[in-house]
Design an enzyme around this catalytic site. Structure first.
Site, PDB file in Angstrom:
ATOM      1  N   ARG A  27       0.867  -1.179   0.000  1.00  0.00           N
ATOM      2  CA  ARG A  27       0.000   0.000   0.000  1.00  0.00           C
ATOM      3  C   ARG A  27       0.902   1.225   0.000  1.00  0.00           C
ATOM      4  O   ARG A  27       1.889   1.267   0.743  1.00  0.00           O
ATOM      5  CB  ARG A  27      -0.850  -0.022   1.270  1.00  0.00           C
ATOM      6  CG  ARG A  27      -1.744   1.173   1.432  1.00  0.00           C
ATOM      7  CD  ARG A  27      -2.470   1.144   2.781  1.00  0.00           C
ATOM      8  NE  ARG A  27      -1.993   2.238   3.610  1.00  0.00           N
ATOM      9  CZ  ARG A  27      -2.701   2.784   4.594  1.00  0.00           C
ATOM     10  NH1 ARG A  27      -3.908   2.328   4.898  1.00  0.00           N
ATOM     11  NH2 ARG A  27      -2.208   3.758   5.309  1.00  0.00           N
ATOM     12  N   TYR A  32      -2.519  12.124   6.843  1.00  0.00           N
ATOM     13  CA  TYR A  32      -2.662  10.948   7.711  1.00  0.00           C
ATOM     14  C   TYR A  32      -2.085   9.696   7.050  1.00  0.00           C
ATOM     15  O   TYR A  32      -2.155   9.546   5.837  1.00  0.00           O
ATOM     16  CB  TYR A  32      -4.150  10.722   8.007  1.00  0.00           C
ATOM     17  CG  TYR A  32      -4.400   9.435   8.733  1.00  0.00           C
ATOM     18  CD1 TYR A  32      -4.055   9.312  10.075  1.00  0.00           C
ATOM     19  CD2 TYR A  32      -4.940   8.340   8.078  1.00  0.00           C
ATOM     20  CE1 TYR A  32      -4.259   8.121  10.735  1.00  0.00           C
ATOM     21  CE2 TYR A  32      -5.143   7.148   8.742  1.00  0.00           C
ATOM     22  CZ  TYR A  32      -4.800   7.046  10.074  1.00  0.00           C
ATOM     23  OH  TYR A  32      -4.992   5.864  10.725  1.00  0.00           O
ATOM     24  N   ASP A  43      -5.066   3.851   0.102  1.00  0.00           N
ATOM     25  CA  ASP A  43      -6.194   4.137   0.993  1.00  0.00           C
ATOM     26  C   ASP A  43      -6.603   5.607   0.853  1.00  0.00           C
ATOM     27  O   ASP A  43      -5.764   6.493   1.038  1.00  0.00           O
ATOM     28  CB  ASP A  43      -5.761   3.841   2.444  1.00  0.00           C
ATOM     29  CG  ASP A  43      -6.929   3.844   3.413  1.00  0.00           C
ATOM     30  OD1 ASP A  43      -8.040   4.227   3.017  1.00  0.00           O
ATOM     31  OD2 ASP A  43      -6.710   3.455   4.577  1.00  0.00           O
ATOM     32  N   HIS A  92      -9.266   6.870   2.535  1.00  0.00           N
ATOM     33  CA  HIS A  92      -9.772   7.243   3.853  1.00  0.00           C
ATOM     34  C   HIS A  92     -11.041   8.087   3.821  1.00  0.00           C
ATOM     35  O   HIS A  92     -11.165   9.068   4.566  1.00  0.00           O
ATOM     36  CB  HIS A  92      -8.667   7.923   4.679  1.00  0.00           C
ATOM     37  CG  HIS A  92      -8.468   7.219   5.986  1.00  0.00           C
ATOM     38  ND1 HIS A  92      -9.146   7.571   7.116  1.00  0.00           N
ATOM     39  CD2 HIS A  92      -7.723   6.154   6.294  1.00  0.00           C
ATOM     40  CE1 HIS A  92      -8.813   6.759   8.076  1.00  0.00           C
ATOM     41  NE2 HIS A  92      -7.948   5.876   7.614  1.00  0.00           N
ATOM     42  N   GLU A 152      -9.002   2.077  -1.586  1.00  0.00           N
ATOM     43  CA  GLU A 152      -9.782   1.739  -0.389  1.00  0.00           C
ATOM     44  C   GLU A 152     -10.558   2.953   0.096  1.00  0.00           C
ATOM     45  O   GLU A 152     -10.038   4.075   0.076  1.00  0.00           O
ATOM     46  CB  GLU A 152      -8.776   1.282   0.673  1.00  0.00           C
ATOM     47  CG  GLU A 152      -9.365   1.046   2.028  1.00  0.00           C
ATOM     48  CD  GLU A 152      -8.249   0.801   3.041  1.00  0.00           C
ATOM     49  OE1 GLU A 152      -7.125   0.425   2.651  1.00  0.00           O
ATOM     50  OE2 GLU A 152      -8.510   1.026   4.232  1.00  0.00           O
ATOM     51  N   GLU A 194     -13.671  -1.276   6.662  1.00  0.00           N
ATOM     52  CA  GLU A 194     -13.002  -1.388   7.965  1.00  0.00           C
ATOM     53  C   GLU A 194     -13.836  -0.784   9.085  1.00  0.00           C
ATOM     54  O   GLU A 194     -13.634  -1.131  10.241  1.00  0.00           O
ATOM     55  CB  GLU A 194     -11.597  -0.769   7.914  1.00  0.00           C
ATOM     56  CG  GLU A 194     -11.571   0.735   7.708  1.00  0.00           C
ATOM     57  CD  GLU A 194     -10.158   1.301   7.618  1.00  0.00           C
ATOM     58  OE1 GLU A 194      -9.319   0.708   6.923  1.00  0.00           O
ATOM     59  OE2 GLU A 194      -9.900   2.338   8.243  1.00  0.00           O
ATOM     60  N   ARG A 214     -13.634  -5.251   3.609  1.00  0.00           N
ATOM     61  CA  ARG A 214     -12.534  -5.069   4.575  1.00  0.00           C
ATOM     62  C   ARG A 214     -12.938  -5.254   6.034  1.00  0.00           C
ATOM     63  O   ARG A 214     -12.220  -4.859   6.952  1.00  0.00           O
ATOM     64  CB  ARG A 214     -11.930  -3.681   4.375  1.00  0.00           C
ATOM     65  CG  ARG A 214     -10.998  -3.707   3.207  1.00  0.00           C
ATOM     66  CD  ARG A 214     -10.230  -2.463   2.980  1.00  0.00           C
ATOM     67  NE  ARG A 214      -9.579  -1.862   4.118  1.00  0.00           N
ATOM     68  CZ  ARG A 214      -8.495  -2.339   4.720  1.00  0.00           C
ATOM     69  NH1 ARG A 214      -7.931  -3.438   4.293  1.00  0.00           N
ATOM     70  NH2 ARG A 214      -7.965  -1.699   5.738  1.00  0.00           N
ATOM     71  N   HIS A 273      -9.191  -5.530   7.241  1.00  0.00           N
ATOM     72  CA  HIS A 273      -8.446  -4.502   7.967  1.00  0.00           C
ATOM     73  C   HIS A 273      -7.446  -5.175   8.900  1.00  0.00           C
ATOM     74  O   HIS A 273      -7.787  -6.139   9.588  1.00  0.00           O
ATOM     75  CB  HIS A 273      -9.478  -3.715   8.785  1.00  0.00           C
ATOM     76  CG  HIS A 273      -8.966  -2.500   9.465  1.00  0.00           C
ATOM     77  ND1 HIS A 273      -9.593  -1.972  10.570  1.00  0.00           N
ATOM     78  CD2 HIS A 273      -7.922  -1.684   9.209  1.00  0.00           C
ATOM     79  CE1 HIS A 273      -8.946  -0.875  10.957  1.00  0.00           C
ATOM     80  NE2 HIS A 273      -7.936  -0.678  10.143  1.00  0.00           N
ATOM     81  N   GLU A 291      -4.531  -7.178   5.232  1.00  0.00           N
ATOM     82  CA  GLU A 291      -3.640  -6.081   5.623  1.00  0.00           C
ATOM     83  C   GLU A 291      -2.744  -6.522   6.774  1.00  0.00           C
ATOM     84  O   GLU A 291      -3.202  -7.174   7.709  1.00  0.00           O
ATOM     85  CB  GLU A 291      -4.477  -4.860   6.064  1.00  0.00           C
ATOM     86  CG  GLU A 291      -3.627  -3.671   6.492  1.00  0.00           C
ATOM     87  CD  GLU A 291      -4.460  -2.452   6.895  1.00  0.00           C
ATOM     88  OE1 GLU A 291      -5.695  -2.570   6.997  1.00  0.00           O
ATOM     89  OE2 GLU A 291      -3.847  -1.385   7.089  1.00  0.00           O
ATOM     90  N   TRP A 333     -11.323  12.112   7.891  1.00  0.00           N
ATOM     91  CA  TRP A 333      -9.857  12.047   7.910  1.00  0.00           C
ATOM     92  C   TRP A 333      -9.391  10.759   7.272  1.00  0.00           C
ATOM     93  O   TRP A 333      -8.246  10.500   7.177  1.00  0.00           O
ATOM     94  CB  TRP A 333      -9.309  12.173   9.341  1.00  0.00           C
ATOM     95  CG  TRP A 333      -9.832  11.145  10.278  1.00  0.00           C
ATOM     96  CD1 TRP A 333     -10.974  11.207  11.014  1.00  0.00           C
ATOM     97  CD2 TRP A 333      -9.226   9.896  10.623  1.00  0.00           C
ATOM     98  NE1 TRP A 333     -11.121  10.083  11.765  1.00  0.00           N
ATOM     99  CE2 TRP A 333     -10.045   9.261  11.547  1.00  0.00           C
ATOM    100  CE3 TRP A 333      -8.033   9.268  10.231  1.00  0.00           C
ATOM    101  CZ2 TRP A 333      -9.750   8.014  12.086  1.00  0.00           C
ATOM    102  CZ3 TRP A 333      -7.730   8.028  10.765  1.00  0.00           C
ATOM    103  CH2 TRP A 333      -8.587   7.412  11.674  1.00  0.00           C
TER     104      TRP A 333
HETATM  105  C1  CS2 Z   1      -6.309   2.586   7.968  1.00  0.00           C
HETATM  106  C2  CS2 Z   1      -6.166   2.531   9.470  1.00  0.00           C
HETATM  107  O1  CS2 Z   1      -5.233   0.514   7.929  1.00  0.00           O
HETATM  108  C3  CS2 Z   1      -6.000   1.240   7.337  1.00  0.00           C
HETATM  109  O2  CS2 Z   1      -6.484   0.993   6.268  1.00  0.00           O
HETATM  110  O3  CS2 Z   1      -7.509   3.065   7.489  1.00  0.00           O
HETATM  111  O4  CS2 Z   1      -4.982   3.191   9.758  1.00  0.00           O
HETATM  112  C4  CS2 Z   1      -7.257   3.159  10.300  1.00  0.00           C
HETATM  113  O5  CS2 Z   1      -7.264   4.530  10.104  1.00  0.00           O
HETATM  114  C5  CS2 Z   1      -7.043   2.851  11.744  1.00  0.00           C
HETATM  115  O6  CS2 Z   1      -7.014   1.482  11.929  1.00  0.00           O
HETATM  116  C6  CS2 Z   1      -8.090   3.504  12.616  1.00  0.00           C
HETATM  117  O7  CS2 Z   1      -7.988   3.062  13.912  1.00  0.00           O
HETATM  118 MG    MG Z   2      -8.091   2.118   5.729  1.00  0.00          MG
END
Ligand code: CS2
Ligand code: MG
Length: 404
Positions: A147, A159, A212, A214, A238, A264, A285, A314, A341, A404
């Site tokens: 990723r 982020y 990702d 997000h 994602e 997730e 996910r 996830h 993941e 976020w």
């Molecule tokens: C993210 C995570 O792994 C992922 O795909 O989206 O970092 C997610 O933000 C965190 O697990 C939130 O706790």
């Molecule tokens: Mg994610």
């Protein structure tokens, strides 16, 4: 065998983890991950006050009935807190069943459909050059799927990047109170295809490339992104849009052939029912620890199999090694497995959680220990007390709150 005790262990070896340990009257123990990032103590209270008293004296082998008892019996169904608590109970009971039978959980689920599971690692950088170095290090380690995320030029922070300078995997909950990031979609939509082009130009197409988003785009923006990434043959993008708006994915689908992964933040099969049955996504996910445990996630995966949707659970660092071990137990058994993941865990997590899964050539192998194949060391856990930490928030340049 009767449930004699259930204890909630809270520890922070690198980050906060909540673990439920169930003990039966013959002394067998089983564990389940109950970590809900940034809202940990809500699940601790839910378990201690409202679940543990209901477990004592029940037959630990009645996993289906206990699941239904906790789900239907609460009346207030679904939601991350409830479903994480139920997941922890479910996993701990599968762990106990496996230990009592002397078999790994994957054997109890009908046996392996593959030896190891394809995992993806997390490469990132403060700029594209740093990202490329990081991708190289994952490929050198044998990863077949990576990723990629990088800081969006012009934005102060983005982020999901490695901690600058340290190289350590990023920590989603990074501060005592939420960090505030700023977001500007046009800058991101310009940058994302440049980033993927740089990765494919340098490393070619002989590995899977993931990204990702997000939840930050509108359906049309997501469609534009998907189109602009088509030349780079993504394994998936994602969470392109907020996941709760299932119908929105139809718009994305109509405009791009870039595969979509979502889920997730989902807690039950109902959250993804339309996405799956309308074939609006390619990968689901949902995770063991946030979607009601092995028993419920298996149902989600079975529904997905009917509609050609593959799994891609996830597995960020806030899902504890207990959760990851449980995920592997299920992943090796399902016919529609896609990818898993794997972000790894910050030290000293390995002092607290003893695992027996193994990484080889881009795949993770669950091992054959009875149960889930992971143990918690309570003395080690006690050395790392809970630290309040929050996930970040995100605002647009004019201050509007954003995903976020
Ligand atoms: C993210 C995570 O792994 C992922 O795909 O989206 O970092 C997610 O933000 C965190 O697990 C939130 O706790
Ligand atoms: Mg994610």
């Amino acid at each position: 065998m009767e449930i004699a005790a259930a204890d909630v262990i809270v520890t922070c070896p690198g980050r906060n983890y909540v673990t439920l340990r169930i003990t039966t009257s013959d002394g067998t123990t089983g564990i389940g991950d109950a970590t809900l990032n940034g809202r940990e103590l809500a699940v601790v209270a839910y378990l201690r006050e409202h679940v543990v008293p209901l477990l004592i004296g029940r037959d630990s082998g009645q996993i289906n009935d206990i699941w239904q008892y906790l789900y239907r019996g609460a009346y207030w169904r679904r939601g991350p807190v409830t479903m994480t608590a139920i997941a922890a109970v479910d996993c701990a009971l599968w762990d106990i069943l496996g230990k009592r039978a002397g078999m790994p959980v994957h054997q109890l689920l009908g046996g392996k459909a593959r030896d190891g599971v394809l995992i993806y690692g997390h490469a990132s950088g403060q700029d594209v050059d740093e990202l490329l170095e990081d991708v190289a290090s994952y490929l050198d380690k044998g990863y077949q799927a990576v990723r990629v995320q990088a800081a969006v030029p012009g934005l102060d922070s983005t982020y999901g990047l490695h901690h600058p300078g340290t190289g350590a995997t990023y920590e989603p909950a990074d501060a005592r109170l939420p960090t505030e990031n700023r977001w500007h979609t046009p800058a991101y939509l310009d940058f994302a295809p440049e980033m993927m082009r740089a990765v494919r130009e340098r490393f070619g197409y002989d590995f899977h490339l993931l990204h990702d988003v997000h939840h930050r785009l509108s359906p049309l923006e997501a469609a534009q992104l998907g189109r602009s990434l088509e030349p780079y043959r993504m394994f998936w993008i994602e969470d392109p849009t907020p996941a709760e708006d299932q119908e929105a994915f139809r718009t994305i689908r109509q405009h791009t052939t870039t595969p979509i992964a979502v889920g997730e933040v989902f807690n039950t099969i109902w959250d993804c029912q339309q996405l799956i049955t309308n074939r609006l996504i390619d990968y689901i996910r949902t995770s063991v620890s946030h979607t009601g445990g092995i028993s419920h996630l298996r149902k989600v995966f079975d529904l997905a199999a009917l509609y050609g949707v593959r799994t891609g659970s996830h597995g960020a660092g806030d899902l504890s090694p207990v959760s990851f071990a449980a995920a592997l137990q299920l992943d090796v058994t399902v016919p529609n497995f896609g990818i898993q993941e794997y972000m790894g865990h910050l030290e000293p997590a390995s002092e607290v959680f003893r695992t027996n899964y193994e990484f080889r050539d881009g795949r993770m192998y669950p091992g054959d220990a009875p149960g889930l194949g992971v143990e918690i060391d309570e003395e080690a856990a006690a050395k790392y007390p809970y630290q309040p930490k929050y996930l970040p928030v995100n605002r647009l340049l004019d201050g509007t709150m954003h995903d976020w």
